[in-house]
Design an enzyme around this catalytic site. Structure first.
Site, PDB file in Angstrom:
ATOM      1  CE  LYS A 110      -4.150  -2.034   0.497  1.00  0.00           C
ATOM      2  NZ  LYS A 110      -4.054  -3.234   1.252  1.00  0.00           N
ATOM      3  CE  LYS A 190      -5.199 -10.372  -3.409  1.00  0.00           C
ATOM      4  NZ  LYS A 190      -6.311 -10.918  -2.934  1.00  0.00           N
ATOM      5  CE  LYS A 193     -14.353  -9.060  -1.044  1.00  0.00           C
ATOM      6  NZ  LYS A 193     -13.309  -9.031   0.010  1.00  0.00           N
TER       7      LYS A 193
HETATM    8  P1  ADP Z   1      -9.987  -9.098  -1.598  1.00  0.00           P
HETATM    9  O1  ADP Z   1      -8.510  -9.054  -1.897  1.00  0.00           O
HETATM   10  O2  ADP Z   1     -10.775  -9.316  -2.816  1.00  0.00           O
HETATM   11  O3  ADP Z   1     -10.460  -7.904  -0.797  1.00  0.00           O
HETATM   12  P2  ADP Z   1     -10.150 -10.552   0.850  1.00  0.00           P
HETATM   13  O4  ADP Z   1      -8.877  -9.888   1.265  1.00  0.00           O
HETATM   14  O5  ADP Z   1     -11.387 -10.170   1.587  1.00  0.00           O
HETATM   15  O6  ADP Z   1     -10.291 -10.352  -0.718  1.00  0.00           O
HETATM   16  O7  ADP Z   1      -9.952 -12.122   0.917  1.00  0.00           O
HETATM   17  C1  ADP Z   1     -10.840 -13.070   1.504  1.00  0.00           C
HETATM   18  C2  ADP Z   1     -10.229 -14.447   1.341  1.00  0.00           C
HETATM   19  O8  ADP Z   1     -10.134 -14.768  -0.052  1.00  0.00           O
HETATM   20  C3  ADP Z   1      -8.804 -14.544   1.894  1.00  0.00           C
HETATM   21  O9  ADP Z   1      -8.605 -15.827   2.481  1.00  0.00           O
HETATM   22  C4  ADP Z   1      -7.931 -14.380   0.680  1.00  0.00           C
HETATM   23  O10 ADP Z   1      -6.683 -15.021   0.811  1.00  0.00           O
HETATM   24  C5  ADP Z   1      -8.781 -15.058  -0.395  1.00  0.00           C
HETATM   25  N1  ADP Z   1      -8.501 -14.457  -1.701  1.00  0.00           N
HETATM   26  C6  ADP Z   1      -8.722 -13.174  -2.066  1.00  0.00           C
HETATM   27  N2  ADP Z   1      -8.343 -12.955  -3.350  1.00  0.00           N
HETATM   28  C7  ADP Z   1      -7.856 -14.151  -3.784  1.00  0.00           C
HETATM   29  C8  ADP Z   1      -7.323 -14.582  -5.039  1.00  0.00           C
HETATM   30  N3  ADP Z   1      -7.219 -13.740  -6.076  1.00  0.00           N
HETATM   31  N4  ADP Z   1      -6.920 -15.865  -5.149  1.00  0.00           N
HETATM   32  C9  ADP Z   1      -7.032 -16.727  -4.100  1.00  0.00           C
HETATM   33  N5  ADP Z   1      -7.546 -16.385  -2.899  1.00  0.00           N
HETATM   34  C10 ADP Z   1      -7.954 -15.114  -2.734  1.00  0.00           C
END
Ligand code: ADP
Ligand code: TRP
Length: 325
Positions: A110, A190, A193
Protein backbone atom coordinates in the site's frame (compact mmCIF):
# COMPACT_ATOMS: atom_id res chain seq x y z
CA UNK A 1 -10.71 -28.85 16.53
CA UNK A 2 -11.68 -25.40 15.35
CA UNK A 3 -11.39 -23.82 11.92
CA UNK A 4 -11.78 -20.05 11.56
CA UNK A 5 -11.60 -17.53 8.75
CA UNK A 6 -13.00 -14.22 7.59
CA UNK A 7 -13.62 -12.08 4.53
CA UNK A 8 -13.58 -8.27 4.39
CA UNK A 9 -16.85 -6.67 3.28
CA UNK A 10 -15.27 -4.24 0.86
CA UNK A 11 -17.28 -5.41 -2.17
CA UNK A 12 -19.00 -8.41 -3.72
CA UNK A 13 -17.47 -11.87 -3.41
CA UNK A 14 -15.45 -13.03 -6.39
CA UNK A 15 -14.23 -16.37 -7.66
CA UNK A 16 -10.78 -15.76 -6.09
CA UNK A 17 -12.45 -15.55 -2.66
CA UNK A 18 -14.32 -18.75 -3.46
CA UNK A 19 -11.49 -20.94 -4.68
CA UNK A 20 -8.90 -19.44 -2.33
CA UNK A 21 -10.96 -19.55 0.82
CA UNK A 22 -14.72 -20.12 0.95
CA UNK A 23 -14.71 -23.48 -0.84
CA UNK A 24 -12.43 -24.76 1.95
CA UNK A 25 -14.71 -23.30 4.67
CA UNK A 26 -17.55 -25.39 3.28
CA UNK A 27 -15.48 -28.55 2.93
CA UNK A 28 -14.12 -28.26 6.46
CA UNK A 29 -17.44 -27.76 8.18
CA UNK A 30 -18.11 -31.49 8.49
CA UNK A 31 -14.76 -32.16 10.15
CA UNK A 32 -14.08 -29.01 12.17
CA UNK A 33 -16.05 -26.73 14.42
CA UNK A 34 -16.24 -23.81 11.98
CA UNK A 35 -16.11 -20.12 12.85
CA UNK A 36 -16.62 -17.94 9.79
CA UNK A 37 -17.08 -14.22 10.03
CA UNK A 38 -17.33 -10.99 8.10
CA UNK A 39 -14.31 -8.83 8.91
CA UNK A 40 -16.11 -5.50 9.06
CA UNK A 41 -13.68 -3.80 11.48
CA UNK A 42 -10.94 -4.57 8.95
CA UNK A 43 -12.76 -2.73 6.17
CA UNK A 44 -12.72 0.55 8.07
CA UNK A 45 -9.08 1.23 7.23
CA UNK A 46 -10.11 1.77 3.59
CA UNK A 47 -12.39 4.69 4.56
CA UNK A 48 -15.38 2.76 3.23
CA UNK A 49 -18.69 4.61 3.16
CA UNK A 50 -20.95 3.52 6.11
CA UNK A 51 -23.97 2.53 3.99
CA UNK A 52 -21.78 0.51 1.63
CA UNK A 53 -20.15 -1.28 4.56
CA UNK A 54 -23.46 -2.19 6.12
CA UNK A 55 -24.89 -3.50 2.87
CA UNK A 56 -21.75 -5.47 1.99
CA UNK A 57 -21.56 -7.04 5.47
CA UNK A 58 -25.08 -8.46 5.31
CA UNK A 59 -24.57 -9.49 1.71
CA UNK A 60 -21.49 -11.54 2.56
CA UNK A 61 -23.29 -13.33 5.39
CA UNK A 62 -26.08 -14.22 2.98
CA UNK A 63 -23.53 -15.27 0.34
CA UNK A 64 -21.83 -17.58 2.85
CA UNK A 65 -25.20 -19.28 3.33
CA UNK A 66 -25.96 -19.42 -0.39
CA UNK A 67 -22.58 -21.00 -1.10
CA UNK A 68 -23.19 -23.75 1.43
CA UNK A 69 -22.13 -22.71 4.91
CA UNK A 70 -24.58 -24.38 7.26
CA UNK A 71 -25.46 -22.42 10.41
CA UNK A 72 -26.24 -25.71 12.19
CA UNK A 73 -22.64 -26.77 11.69
CA UNK A 74 -20.71 -23.50 11.68
CA UNK A 75 -20.82 -20.33 13.71
CA UNK A 76 -21.40 -17.47 11.29
CA UNK A 77 -20.86 -14.02 12.74
CA UNK A 78 -19.89 -10.40 12.33
CA UNK A 79 -16.49 -9.37 13.67
CA UNK A 80 -17.75 -6.12 15.22
CA UNK A 81 -20.47 -7.94 17.16
CA UNK A 82 -17.64 -9.28 19.32
CA UNK A 83 -15.91 -6.11 20.53
CA UNK A 84 -13.55 -8.21 22.71
CA UNK A 85 -11.49 -8.63 19.55
CA UNK A 86 -10.65 -4.92 19.71
CA UNK A 87 -9.62 -5.27 23.34
CA UNK A 88 -7.40 -8.22 22.51
CA UNK A 89 -5.79 -6.12 19.78
CA UNK A 90 -4.97 -3.46 22.35
CA UNK A 91 -3.53 -6.03 24.73
CA UNK A 92 -1.47 -7.87 22.12
CA UNK A 93 -0.15 -4.54 20.82
CA UNK A 94 2.00 -4.39 23.91
CA UNK A 95 4.01 -7.48 23.02
CA UNK A 96 4.06 -6.95 19.24
CA UNK A 97 7.33 -5.48 17.91
CA UNK A 98 6.86 -2.57 15.48
CA UNK A 99 9.23 -4.30 13.06
CA UNK A 100 6.90 -7.28 12.71
CA UNK A 101 4.15 -5.00 11.39
CA UNK A 102 6.51 -2.81 9.35
CA UNK A 103 7.61 -5.89 7.43
CA UNK A 104 4.06 -6.88 6.42
CA UNK A 105 3.78 -7.16 2.61
CA UNK A 106 0.21 -5.87 2.54
CA UNK A 107 1.32 -2.70 4.35
CA UNK A 108 4.44 -2.26 2.23
CA UNK A 109 2.41 -2.76 -0.98
CA UNK A 110 0.00 0.00 0.00
CA UNK A 111 2.88 2.36 0.83
CA UNK A 112 4.48 1.54 -2.52
CA UNK A 113 1.19 2.54 -4.20
CA UNK A 114 1.35 5.90 -2.39
CA UNK A 115 -1.72 5.13 -0.30
CA UNK A 116 -1.54 7.32 2.80
CA UNK A 117 -1.57 4.75 5.61
CA UNK A 118 -3.74 5.15 8.67
CA UNK A 119 -3.04 3.32 11.90
CA UNK A 120 -5.78 0.76 11.11
CA UNK A 121 -3.92 -0.28 7.99
CA UNK A 122 -0.62 -0.52 9.83
CA UNK A 123 -2.00 -2.62 12.66
CA UNK A 124 -4.20 -4.76 10.41
CA UNK A 125 -2.17 -7.97 10.98
CA UNK A 126 -2.50 -7.46 14.72
CA UNK A 127 -6.30 -7.28 14.49
CA UNK A 128 -6.20 -10.38 12.30
CA UNK A 129 -4.05 -12.18 14.89
CA UNK A 130 -6.64 -11.27 17.52
CA UNK A 131 -9.44 -12.66 15.31
CA UNK A 132 -7.66 -15.96 15.19
CA UNK A 133 -6.26 -16.24 18.72
CA UNK A 134 -9.43 -15.10 20.51
CA UNK A 135 -11.24 -18.29 19.49
CA UNK A 136 -8.40 -20.80 20.01
CA UNK A 137 -8.46 -21.59 16.31
CA UNK A 138 -6.52 -24.66 15.18
CA UNK A 139 -6.81 -24.19 11.43
CA UNK A 140 -7.16 -21.07 9.28
CA UNK A 141 -8.19 -21.64 5.65
CA UNK A 142 -7.01 -18.67 3.56
CA UNK A 143 -5.67 -17.77 0.14
CA UNK A 144 -1.93 -17.62 -0.49
CA UNK A 145 -1.85 -13.81 -0.10
CA UNK A 146 -2.57 -14.26 3.62
CA UNK A 147 0.40 -16.51 4.35
CA UNK A 148 2.49 -13.81 5.98
CA UNK A 149 -0.41 -12.68 8.16
CA UNK A 150 -0.61 -16.20 9.54
CA UNK A 151 3.11 -16.20 10.25
CA UNK A 152 2.73 -12.91 12.12
CA UNK A 153 -0.17 -14.41 14.10
CA UNK A 154 1.95 -17.40 15.08
CA UNK A 155 4.85 -15.13 16.09
CA UNK A 156 2.57 -13.03 18.30
CA UNK A 157 1.04 -16.09 19.98
CA UNK A 158 4.47 -17.61 20.67
CA UNK A 159 5.80 -14.30 21.99
CA UNK A 160 2.82 -13.92 24.33
CA UNK A 161 3.08 -17.47 25.66
CA UNK A 162 6.82 -17.03 26.23
CA UNK A 163 6.46 -13.60 27.83
CA UNK A 164 3.92 -14.84 30.38
CA UNK A 165 5.33 -18.34 30.53
CA UNK A 166 1.94 -19.95 30.01
CA UNK A 167 0.28 -21.64 27.06
CA UNK A 168 -2.53 -19.10 26.79
CA UNK A 169 -2.82 -19.14 22.99
CA UNK A 170 -2.96 -22.05 20.60
CA UNK A 171 -0.52 -21.77 17.72
CA UNK A 172 -2.76 -21.90 14.62
CA UNK A 173 -1.94 -23.65 11.35
CA UNK A 174 -2.78 -22.03 8.00
CA UNK A 175 -4.59 -24.10 5.40
CA UNK A 176 -3.35 -22.86 2.03
CA UNK A 177 -3.96 -25.15 -0.92
CA UNK A 178 -0.68 -26.29 -2.54
CA UNK A 179 -2.13 -26.66 -5.97
CA UNK A 180 -3.89 -23.30 -6.09
CA UNK A 181 -1.94 -20.26 -7.11
CA UNK A 182 -3.56 -16.91 -6.39
CA UNK A 183 -6.49 -16.56 -8.80
CA UNK A 184 -5.70 -13.88 -11.36
CA UNK A 185 -8.15 -11.10 -12.16
CA UNK A 186 -9.37 -9.94 -15.56
CA UNK A 187 -6.30 -7.69 -15.90
CA UNK A 188 -3.81 -10.41 -14.96
CA UNK A 189 -3.05 -9.10 -11.44
CA UNK A 190 -4.32 -10.87 -8.31
CA UNK A 191 -8.10 -10.83 -8.42
CA UNK A 192 -9.16 -8.44 -5.65
CA UNK A 193 -12.21 -6.42 -4.70
CA UNK A 194 -9.95 -3.41 -4.42
CA UNK A 195 -8.50 -3.67 -7.97
CA UNK A 196 -11.79 -3.66 -9.92
CA UNK A 197 -10.64 -6.78 -11.82
CA UNK A 198 -13.04 -9.32 -10.42
CA UNK A 199 -15.40 -11.96 -11.73
CA UNK A 200 -18.18 -11.87 -9.18
CA UNK A 201 -19.84 -15.08 -8.04
CA UNK A 202 -23.33 -13.61 -7.91
CA UNK A 203 -23.22 -10.84 -10.51
CA UNK A 204 -26.38 -10.54 -12.65
CA UNK A 205 -25.88 -12.51 -15.87
CA UNK A 206 -25.26 -9.47 -18.06
CA UNK A 207 -22.63 -8.09 -15.70
CA UNK A 208 -21.01 -11.50 -15.29
CA UNK A 209 -20.73 -11.86 -19.07
CA UNK A 210 -19.17 -8.41 -19.31
CA UNK A 211 -16.63 -9.29 -16.64
CA UNK A 212 -15.69 -12.58 -18.35
CA UNK A 213 -15.54 -10.98 -21.81
CA UNK A 214 -13.28 -8.30 -20.29
CA UNK A 215 -10.46 -10.75 -19.45
CA UNK A 216 -7.35 -9.38 -21.10
CA UNK A 217 -5.70 -11.64 -23.68
CA UNK A 218 -3.08 -11.15 -26.38
CA UNK A 219 -4.21 -10.32 -29.91
CA UNK A 220 -3.34 -13.51 -31.81
CA UNK A 221 -5.92 -13.75 -34.66
CA UNK A 222 -8.72 -16.30 -34.53
CA UNK A 223 -7.26 -18.68 -37.17
CA UNK A 224 -3.88 -19.08 -35.49
CA UNK A 225 -3.03 -21.63 -32.79
CA UNK A 226 -2.76 -20.24 -29.25
CA UNK A 227 -0.89 -21.30 -26.14
CA UNK A 228 -3.43 -22.19 -23.42
CA UNK A 229 -0.78 -22.06 -20.70
CA UNK A 230 -0.17 -18.38 -21.39
CA UNK A 231 -3.83 -17.46 -21.34
CA UNK A 232 -5.71 -16.26 -18.27
CA UNK A 233 -9.07 -17.35 -19.73
CA UNK A 234 -7.77 -20.93 -19.76
CA UNK A 235 -6.28 -20.66 -16.27
CA UNK A 236 -9.66 -19.57 -14.89
CA UNK A 237 -11.50 -22.19 -16.96
CA UNK A 238 -9.39 -24.86 -15.26
CA UNK A 239 -10.90 -23.94 -11.88
CA UNK A 240 -14.36 -24.86 -13.12
CA UNK A 241 -13.79 -27.86 -15.35
CA UNK A 242 -12.89 -31.55 -15.34
CA UNK A 243 -9.59 -32.87 -16.74
CA UNK A 244 -11.37 -34.01 -19.93
CA UNK A 245 -12.96 -30.61 -20.46
CA UNK A 246 -9.58 -28.96 -19.97
CA UNK A 247 -7.97 -31.27 -22.53
CA UNK A 248 -10.72 -30.46 -25.01
CA UNK A 249 -10.24 -26.71 -24.51
CA UNK A 250 -6.46 -27.18 -24.75
CA UNK A 251 -6.72 -28.88 -28.14
CA UNK A 252 -9.11 -26.16 -29.33
CA UNK A 253 -6.46 -23.56 -28.47
CA UNK A 254 -3.68 -25.51 -30.16
CA UNK A 255 -5.76 -26.37 -33.23
CA UNK A 256 -6.41 -22.80 -34.44
CA UNK A 257 -9.71 -21.38 -35.64
CA UNK A 258 -10.67 -20.98 -32.02
CA UNK A 259 -10.79 -17.42 -30.75
CA UNK A 260 -10.50 -16.04 -27.24
CA UNK A 261 -14.15 -14.99 -27.57
CA UNK A 262 -15.11 -18.68 -27.93
CA UNK A 263 -13.10 -19.60 -24.84
CA UNK A 264 -14.62 -16.74 -22.85
CA UNK A 265 -18.13 -17.80 -23.77
CA UNK A 266 -17.37 -21.37 -22.71
CA UNK A 267 -16.02 -20.01 -19.42
CA UNK A 268 -19.07 -17.83 -18.85
CA UNK A 269 -21.39 -20.81 -19.31
CA UNK A 270 -19.26 -22.92 -16.97
CA UNK A 271 -19.38 -20.29 -14.23
CA UNK A 272 -23.17 -20.02 -14.51
CA UNK A 273 -23.61 -23.79 -14.35
CA UNK A 274 -21.16 -24.17 -11.47
CA UNK A 275 -22.94 -21.68 -9.22
CA UNK A 276 -26.49 -22.29 -10.48
CA UNK A 277 -27.78 -23.89 -7.26
CA UNK A 278 -26.11 -21.21 -5.15
CA UNK A 279 -27.74 -18.47 -7.24
CA UNK A 280 -31.15 -20.01 -6.63
CA UNK A 281 -30.44 -20.25 -2.90
CA UNK A 282 -29.29 -16.64 -2.85
CA UNK A 283 -32.61 -15.53 -4.36
CA UNK A 284 -34.49 -17.42 -1.64
CA UNK A 285 -32.35 -15.80 1.06
CA UNK A 286 -32.94 -12.36 -0.40
CA UNK A 287 -36.64 -12.94 0.05
CA UNK A 288 -36.05 -13.70 3.73
CA UNK A 289 -33.67 -11.12 5.22
CA UNK A 290 -35.02 -11.85 8.70
CA UNK A 291 -33.56 -15.36 8.53
CA UNK A 292 -30.12 -13.97 7.64
CA UNK A 293 -30.28 -11.59 10.59
CA UNK A 294 -31.27 -14.44 12.92
CA UNK A 295 -28.32 -16.54 11.78
CA UNK A 296 -26.08 -13.59 12.48
CA UNK A 297 -27.55 -12.95 15.90
CA UNK A 298 -27.19 -16.57 17.02
CA UNK A 299 -23.66 -16.88 15.60
CA UNK A 300 -22.44 -13.57 17.03
CA UNK A 301 -23.81 -14.39 20.47
CA UNK A 302 -22.09 -17.80 20.45
CA UNK A 303 -18.79 -16.28 19.32
CA UNK A 304 -19.05 -13.54 21.96
CA UNK A 305 -19.52 -16.02 24.81
CA UNK A 306 -16.28 -17.73 23.84
CA UNK A 307 -14.49 -14.39 23.43
CA UNK A 308 -15.55 -13.08 26.84
CA UNK A 309 -14.04 -16.12 28.58
CA UNK A 310 -10.83 -15.90 26.62
CA UNK A 311 -10.27 -12.17 27.11
CA UNK A 312 -10.86 -12.58 30.82
CA UNK A 313 -8.13 -15.23 30.95
CA UNK A 314 -5.72 -13.06 28.93
CA UNK A 315 -6.27 -10.04 31.16
CA UNK A 316 -5.71 -12.09 34.28
CA UNK A 317 -2.47 -13.52 32.93
CA UNK A 318 -1.29 -10.00 32.13
CA UNK A 319 -2.03 -8.78 35.64
CA UNK A 320 -5.22 -6.88 34.91
CA UNK A 321 -8.16 -7.41 37.24
CA UNK A 322 -10.17 -9.08 34.52
CA UNK A 323 -12.58 -11.35 36.34
CA UNK A 324 -15.65 -9.17 36.38
CA UNK A 325 -17.75 -11.24 34.02
P1 ADP B 1 -9.99 -9.10 -1.60
O1 ADP B 1 -8.51 -9.05 -1.90
O2 ADP B 1 -10.78 -9.32 -2.82
O3 ADP B 1 -10.46 -7.90 -0.80
P2 ADP B 1 -10.15 -10.55 0.85
O4 ADP B 1 -8.88 -9.89 1.26
O5 ADP B 1 -11.39 -10.17 1.59
O6 ADP B 1 -10.29 -10.35 -0.72
O7 ADP B 1 -9.95 -12.12 0.92
C1 ADP B 1 -10.84 -13.07 1.50
C2 ADP B 1 -10.23 -14.45 1.34
O8 ADP B 1 -10.13 -14.77 -0.05
C3 ADP B 1 -8.80 -14.54 1.89
O9 ADP B 1 -8.61 -15.83 2.48
C4 ADP B 1 -7.93 -14.38 0.68
O10 ADP B 1 -6.68 -15.02 0.81
C5 ADP B 1 -8.78 -15.06 -0.39
N1 ADP B 1 -8.50 -14.46 -1.70
C6 ADP B 1 -8.72 -13.17 -2.07
N2 ADP B 1 -8.34 -12.96 -3.35
C7 ADP B 1 -7.86 -14.15 -3.78
C8 ADP B 1 -7.32 -14.58 -5.04
N3 ADP B 1 -7.22 -13.74 -6.08
N4 ADP B 1 -6.92 -15.87 -5.15
C9 ADP B 1 -7.03 -16.73 -4.10
N5 ADP B 1 -7.55 -16.38 -2.90
C10 ADP B 1 -7.95 -15.11 -2.73
N1 TRP C 1 -7.08 -10.45 6.24
C1 TRP C 1 -7.97 -11.32 5.56
C2 TRP C 1 -8.05 -10.88 4.10
O1 TRP C 1 -7.69 -9.77 3.77
C3 TRP C 1 -9.36 -11.32 6.17
C4 TRP C 1 -9.28 -11.74 7.59
C5 TRP C 1 -9.42 -10.91 8.67
C6 TRP C 1 -9.02 -13.04 8.09
N2 TRP C 1 -9.28 -11.64 9.81
C7 TRP C 1 -9.03 -12.93 9.51
C8 TRP C 1 -8.76 -14.27 7.49
C9 TRP C 1 -8.78 -14.04 10.33
C10 TRP C 1 -8.53 -15.37 8.32
C11 TRP C 1 -8.53 -15.25 9.71
O2 TRP C 1 -8.47 -11.63 3.31
Amino acid sequence: MRSLSGVKPTGSLHIGNYFGAIKQFIKLQNKYEGFYFVADYHSLNTGIEPKTLQKASLEIISNYLALGLDPDKSTIFLQSQVPEVAELTLLLGNITPMGLLQRAHSYKDKIAKDIQPNHGLFSYPLLMASDILLYDSDLVPVGRDQKQHLEITRDIAIKFNNTYNQKVFKIPEPLILDNLAVVKGTDGRKMSKSYGNVIEIFAPKKKLKKQVMGIITDSIPLEQPKDPDKCNVFSIYKLFSSKEEQEKMRSNYLGGNYGYGHAKLALYNKILAYFERCRIKKQKLEANPQYVKEVLEIGSSKARNIAIKKISKVKKVMGLIGNIY
